[in-house]
Scaffold this active site. Structure first.
Site, short mmCIF file in Angstrom:
data_model
loop_
_atom_site.label_atom_id
_atom_site.label_comp_id
_atom_site.label_asym_id
_atom_site.label_seq_id
_atom_site.Cartn_x
_atom_site.Cartn_y
_atom_site.Cartn_z
N ARG A 1 3.31 19.36 -36.10
CA ARG A 1 2.45 19.69 -37.24
C ARG A 1 1.19 18.84 -37.22
NH1 ARG A 1 3.65 17.86 -41.35
NH2 ARG A 1 5.32 16.47 -40.70
N LYS B 1 7.26 25.26 -42.55
CA LYS B 1 6.86 24.22 -43.50
C LYS B 1 5.87 24.75 -44.53
CE LYS B 1 9.38 20.88 -41.89
NZ LYS B 1 10.65 20.55 -42.58
N HIS C 1 14.14 17.90 -48.83
CA HIS C 1 14.03 17.89 -47.37
C HIS C 1 15.28 17.18 -46.86
CE1 HIS C 1 11.94 16.35 -43.51
NE2 HIS C 1 12.41 17.56 -43.32
N SER D 1 12.17 12.78 -39.37
CA SER D 1 12.40 13.20 -37.99
C SER D 1 12.93 12.04 -37.15
CB SER D 1 11.08 13.72 -37.41
OG SER D 1 11.26 14.20 -36.12
N LYS E 1 19.31 13.65 -39.06
CA LYS E 1 19.63 14.58 -40.14
C LYS E 1 20.37 15.82 -39.64
CE LYS E 1 15.87 15.96 -42.08
NZ LYS E 1 15.66 17.37 -41.65
N THR E 2 19.85 16.44 -38.59
CA THR E 2 20.50 17.63 -38.04
C THR E 2 21.80 17.27 -37.33
OG1 THR E 2 18.37 18.74 -37.80
CG2 THR E 2 20.20 19.61 -36.51
N ASP F 1 17.92 21.46 -42.98
CA ASP F 1 16.59 20.91 -43.25
C ASP F 1 16.06 21.05 -44.68
OD1 ASP F 1 14.36 19.50 -42.06
OD2 ASP F 1 13.22 21.35 -42.18
N ARG G 1 11.85 20.85 -29.11
CA ARG G 1 12.60 21.48 -30.21
C ARG G 1 13.38 22.70 -29.74
NH1 ARG G 1 12.49 19.48 -35.72
NH2 ARG G 1 10.82 17.96 -35.78
#
Length: 538
Positions: A60, A201, A221, A239, A243-244, A258, A323
């Site tokens: 981003r 996003k 988030h 990031s 988290k994932t 997410d 990704r």
């Protein structure tokens, strides 16, 4: 699994100002995969997944994200470096340019929706220049049935043209790329960048405004999963904090990885229909569920492959931000629909490169609010030019770039919900132990999983002096023992073998917390302010 067949419905884009376009509507995942390869825009990996290169932008571009300042947003958005205002007439002019650019071209259109809870369902139409961008939308948004498509009326429209370049001086942008939200027109326009994350996003940012302002629902988030007894767990984290990885657990059903909403009806629902996971250093042994999700239908971004299509997940020569996007049904153990009950445990994940935060600690409500507003993780040496030692990185609400309101508004909502639900909140350091980055080592994933499982199972118990130690700098309660984790690992000070060096670094980080929080002090209550580090080193 829903809607793998191409829709028989035909649509026009004239109402958007896109004229004479060859419209490819609601193509299947397989068709978009094939079109991308036929156009030379991607190749097939040995796993069957589609591999693409997003071009100039592999992440981003926060400085090029704008919100139109209008009657809806002018008094509600927290304007500044994160939410940059854009003039309404400039938006209209740029909109006309981008739709004119797409006229007479082949375009890919997808109708989908966000928010798994039917009470909050938001219909979305995505118009893409490239087939793989449209496949990303198929993966990441929720997929309507043929019946739902019959009377489909989009609430939000995303127009995505990576090949269209803005002229900054004329168009009011900073440079040639842009992502702009217009709440009056309920439209997002994205140009000059092929990075697909801008698509998801953009809608996330829109929901982060609309849900709290109009529907009294907290957007988060975070990732979320649910145990066999129906207990929901939420994982906040920036990031690279896990988290994932940590929410994708063979023993718990994944709600989402997410973006979620927490409603007044005591439900937690996924915004999305897929996952967008980092794949740097991905291995089948460490993350089998995510590894297994990389198959036909998934999109790999900016990875390096050999001539046989085998991916080298350790190769970061294009970007650290490699990704994969895949529909959530590529994960075997998922919650259907993607909705859970009130959470029993919330985890704030941080990759502390200073190596001073405990690997797990229990937070009081005031500490939870303070750490939520702070949103701490750290950048490590070598990830950016000029970074030679760990640098603290703060992102309010663990997602500042997507939060249009002032962070304390989300924090106040979260605090109230945590108290009403009687939830346990844990701070988990997935970063370094035994010293800072370059000296210590990264916390072992098996230990982090064991600590999280112990918290979920109730094995860490309630706070008592016998069972917990209060950290002398940060004031958080760290458990003295945890099943499956060596006792010395639980005390960051003990892993250093050098008390003076440890406390010097701990005070350095506590100062960074306090300095960062100054921007919020005038908005935060005394209770929240007391949740931070209690000792300040000069």
């Amino acid at each position: 699994m829903v809607n793998h067949t191409q829709s028989t419905k035909s649509i026009s884009l004239n109402q958007y100002g896109i004229k004479n376009a060859k419209i490819k509507y609601q193509l299947t995942s397989d068709q978009l995969h094939a079109e991308t390869i036929a156009k030379g825009q991607g190749v097939e990996a040995s796993s069957g997944a589609l591999a693409v290169n997003t071009g100039e932008f592999t992440g981003r571009s926060p400085m090029d994200r704008f919100i139109v300042k209008d009657d809806i947003t002018k008094d509600k958005v927290w304007w500044g470096k994160i939410n940059i205002p854009f003039e309404s007439d400039k938006f209209d002019e740029l909109y006309d340019k981008i739709t004119n650019y797409l006229s007479d071209k082949e375009v890919y259109v997808r109708d989908s929706y966000a928010c798994a809870d039917p009470n909050y369902k938001t219909n979305i139409r995505v118009i893409n220049e490239y087939p793989w961008s449209n496949l990303f939308a198929y993966n990441m948004f929720l997929r309507p049935s043929e019946e739902e498509l019959k009377d489909f009326e989009p609430e939000w429209t995303v127009i995505n043209a990576p090949g269209f370049m803005a002229v900054a001086k004329e168009d009011g942008t900073r440079q040639h790329n842009f992502a702009i939200l217009n709440f009056t027109r309920k439209t997002a326009i994205i140009g000059g960048t092929g990075y697909t994350g801008e698509i998801k996003k953009g809608i996330f940012s829109a929901l982060n405004f609309e849900l709290p302002v109009f529907k009294n629902t907290l957007p988060m988030h975070c990732s979320a999963n649910v145990g066999k007894d129906g207990d929901t767990a939420i994982f906040f984290g920036l990031s690279g904090t896990g988290k994932t990885t940590l929410s994708t657990d063979a023993d718990r059903s994944l709600i989402g990885d997410d973006e979620h909403g927490w409603t007044n009806e005591n439900t937690v629902f996924n915004f999305e229909g897929g996952c967008y996971a980092k794949v740097i250093n991905l291995s089948q042994e460490q993350e089998p569920e995510i590894y297994g999700a990389i198959k036909k239908g998934a999109i790999l971004e900016n990875v390096i492959m050999d001539e046989n299509g085998n991916v080298d997940f350790e190769d970061t020569s294009i970007t650290q931000n490699t990704r994969v996007s895949y529909p959530i049904y590529h994960i075997e153990n998922i919650k259907t629909p993607s909705i859970g009950k009130n959470p029993k445990n919330i985890f704030f994940l941080t990759a502390d490169a200073f190596g001073v935060l405990p690997p797990i600690s229990k937070l009081t409500p005031s500490q939870a609010a303070y750490h939520f507003i702070s949103g701490y993780t750290a950048k490590v040496a070598g990830t950016e030019a000029g970074v030679v030692e760990p640098v603290p990185s703060f992102s309010a609400c663990f997602g500042a770039p997507f939060m249009p309101l002032h962070p304390t508004e989300y924090a106040d909502m979260l605090s109230k919900k945590m108290k009403d639900a009687g939830v346990n909140v844990w701070l988990v350091n997935t970063g370094w132990t035994g010293g800072p980055y370059g000296v210590g080592t990264r916390m072992k994933l098996k230990y982090t999983r064991a600590m999280i499982n112990a918290a979920l199972n109730g094995d860490l118990g309630d706070y008592t002096y016998e069972d917990y130690h209060i950290h002398s700098v940060f004031g958080v309660a760290q458990p003295r023992t945890c099943p499956g984790v060596p006792t010395e690992v639980l005390s960051p000070r003990a892993t250093w073998n050098d008390d003076q060096a440890y406390y010097t670094m701990a005070f350095k980080l506590s100062n960074a917390f306090r300095n960062n929080f100054k921007q919020f002090e005038s908005y935060a209550s005394e209770e929240i302010r007391r949740g931070g580090p209690q000792r300040y080193a000069f």
